[in-house]
Scaffold this active site. Structure first.
Site, short mmCIF file in Angstrom:
data_model
loop_
_atom_site.label_atom_id
_atom_site.label_comp_id
_atom_site.label_asym_id
_atom_site.label_seq_id
_atom_site.Cartn_x
_atom_site.Cartn_y
_atom_site.Cartn_z
N ASP A 184 21.72 -17.61 8.58
CA ASP A 184 22.89 -17.02 7.89
C ASP A 184 23.11 -17.62 6.50
OD1 ASP A 184 23.65 -19.40 9.07
OD2 ASP A 184 25.51 -18.66 9.94
N LYS B 28 26.15 -24.42 18.78
CA LYS B 28 27.40 -23.65 18.85
C LYS B 28 27.71 -23.07 20.23
CE LYS B 28 25.74 -21.28 15.37
NZ LYS B 28 25.47 -20.40 14.22
C1 GLC Z 1 24.70 -23.94 13.33
C2 GLC Z 1 23.26 -23.43 13.33
C3 GLC Z 1 22.82 -23.06 11.93
C4 GLC Z 1 23.82 -22.11 11.30
C5 GLC Z 1 25.22 -22.70 11.33
C6 GLC Z 1 26.27 -21.76 10.78
O1 GLC Z 1 24.76 -25.14 12.67
O2 GLC Z 1 22.40 -24.41 13.87
O3 GLC Z 1 21.53 -22.49 11.94
O4 GLC Z 1 23.45 -21.83 9.98
O5 GLC Z 1 25.55 -23.00 12.68
O6 GLC Z 1 26.34 -20.57 11.46
#
Ligand code: GLC
Length: 498
Positions: free
Chosen positions: A229, A194
């Site tokens: 999360d 991200k």
């Molecule tokens: C990205 C992260 C993951 C998280 C997701 C949503 O894919 O790698 O760990 O859960 O974003 O935030």
């Protein structure tokens, strides 16, 4: 008629013909340009097609990759990470707990007071801070300092409650990146996603780093759990409704977790769990299958991203990327013709068109598409374009969003298939649909694309119904858990500290 008059008349006729010729020529040229632009759109529509047959192939591929990821380390692009969460909150948790939630656009600090009776959250305070852009790529020290300073301010604002100031505060840490957990309260950062890229933190134990920063600030706090999360979201979902078996995030990034039987986690045979189950963080953002409908825009976005060849599913679905796919299509249209005027430098700037702006264009219901016009001029610095062109832009948003929502739906059904809740009788599909008694199945869901983008949500539900069939789909519900990623971490801190 005198000679002069004849010559004049002939001259006028010649000029008139020439003007008409130019006009016709211009019309023909502009028609050709328009056709080229429509050609770009048609090509996009075709490449993004997600008929139900293709979605079912994605479902199967997801279920197969889940098996492979559970069987061995590196067995699949799906990491299927163990979370060490083998108990989910039941509602009997009691006391005051804190949570830190880091992983996307915003950072949150929370305090949750639990009543101890069935699912009673007596109070919750949340403070939200956007993560400053530069902290996403600077050093770990800067990021951890930002986190601990925000937490310190939050704690100092508490009324002088003698109970909370004396005892060590228990904290749940939601850290939403791929982490190889070593225990319920420790884990190593595998990589960033991200847009985060803080190299000196990769490979380090996350809780150790955080606790060192908290100590520096003189904070008397102990990290009781480290969670993703998705896991926080599942915990809150389960707290309110014990039929919740999986959780999905569709926000800046996308991911899912679910409750797995410990004996199905082959790569960790002999794993001790109190319940015989464990939550698995799939990291589905990195899922890949040849059945995914990929376009040249996806390929270019991936090549130019900071993490090429990584997070392929996420790059087709999540908020960080959808706006940029749309920008790339508009750029291509602008290069093929002059319907957007000369190509502006803004239009060539990656990530300038963020997904909330794209969804605002998509959902513009004014007759003249004024919002579309405003965003095109203000954000992309394009000149005023005709209504016809604005409609074209809305259509591009629609194609990109529909594909994303339908793929996310296929991902969800992939999980249901893996745990035998898709009405098909499991991977082998040996029993007929009518023989199977469907259990009520709840999937907790969070993230701006689902909660704040109505068209996205509708497309996702439509696809779920198409894939599962109405009869099975009525047993499956998606439930939004507000702030679940953070509150869920506080709940798990309660579960694991008592
Ligand atoms: C990205 C992260 C993951 C998280 C997701 C949503 O894919 O790698 O760990 O859960 O974003 O935030």
């Amino acid at each position: 008629m005198g000679r002069v008059a004849v010559a004049l008349a002939v001259g006028v006729a010649v000029v008139a013909c020439a003007v008409a010729g130019v006009a016709v020529g211009r019309r023909v040229r502009s028609k050709k340009k328009w056709n080229r632009v429509v050609g770009v759109l048609r090509e996009l529509e075709e490449a993004c097609e997600t008929p139900v047959g293709r979605l079912k192939q994605v479902v199967d591929a997801m279920a197969v990759e889940m098996h492979a990821g559970l069987a061995s380390e590196g067995g699949s692009k799906l990491k299927m990470l163990l979370t060490f969460v083998d108990q989910l909150p039941t509602g009997s948790e009691i006391g005051t707990y804190y949570a830190l939630d880091l992983g996307g656009t915003n950072f949150r600090v929370l305090r949750v007071q639990l009543g101890g009776r069935r699912s009673s959250i007596l109070s919750q305070d949340v403070e939200l801070q956007p993560v400053p852009q530069h902290l996403m790529t600077n050093s770990s020290e800067d990021l951890l300092d930002f986190i601990s300073s925000t937490l310190k301010e939050f704690v100092e604002k508490e009324q002088n409650d003698s109970e909370t100031s004396i005892r060590t505060r228990e904290l749940g840490f939601t850290f939403s990146f791929p982490v190889k957990q070593l225990s319920i309260r420790s884990g190593i950062l595998i990589k960033w996603t991200k847009g985060f890229a803080i190299e000196d933190m990769v490979g380090r134990e996350v809780v150790e780093c955080l606790e060192a920063a908290l100590n520096k600030k003189g904070l008397n706090m102990r990290v009781a759990v480290l969670v993703n999360d998705t896991v926080g979201t599942l915990a809150l979902g389960h707290y309110h409704d014990c039929d919740t078996v999986a959780a999905v995030i569709i926000g800046t990034g996308t991911n899912a977790c679910y409750l797995e039987r410990a004996d199905a986690i082959i790569k960790c045979q002999g794993l001790l769990t109190t319940s015989g189950c464990m939550v698995v963080n799939m990291e589905w953002g990195n899922f890949w299958s040849s059945h995914l409908p990929r376009t040249s825009y996806d390929i270019d976005l991936d090549v130019e991203s900071p993490n090429p060849n990584d997070q392929g599913f996420e790059k087709m679905i999540s908020g960080m990327y959808l706006g940029d796919i749309v920008r790339r299509v508009i750029l291509r249209m602008a290069q093929e013709s002059d319907i957007f005027g000369p190509v502006s430098s803004r239009l060539s700037t990656p990530f300038i068109l963020q997904t909330p702006l794209m969804s605002a264009m998509h959902e513009d219901d004014s007759p003249d598409l004024n919002e579309v016009a405003r965003i095109l001029t203000e954000t992309l610095e394009l000149p005023e374009v005709s209504l016809k062109v604005r409609k074209l832009v809305v259509r591009v948003c629609d194609v990109v969003t529909r594909r994303a929502a339908r793929l996310a739906a296929a991902g969800i059904v992939g999980i249901l298939k893996k745990i035998g809740r898709d009405g098909s009788g499991g991977i082998a599909g040996t029993r007929s649909r009518s023989d199977i008694k469907m259990k009520r199945t709840v999937v907790a869901i969070e993230g701006g694309l689902y909660t704040s983008y109505t068209v996205f949500r509708e497309y996702l539900h439509e696809a779920l119904n198409e894939i599962l069939g109405e009869e099975v789909a009525q047993h499956v519900s998606l439930k939004v858990t507000e702030d679940g990623s953070g509150i869920g971490a506080a709940l798990l801190a309660a579960t694991y500290s008592s």
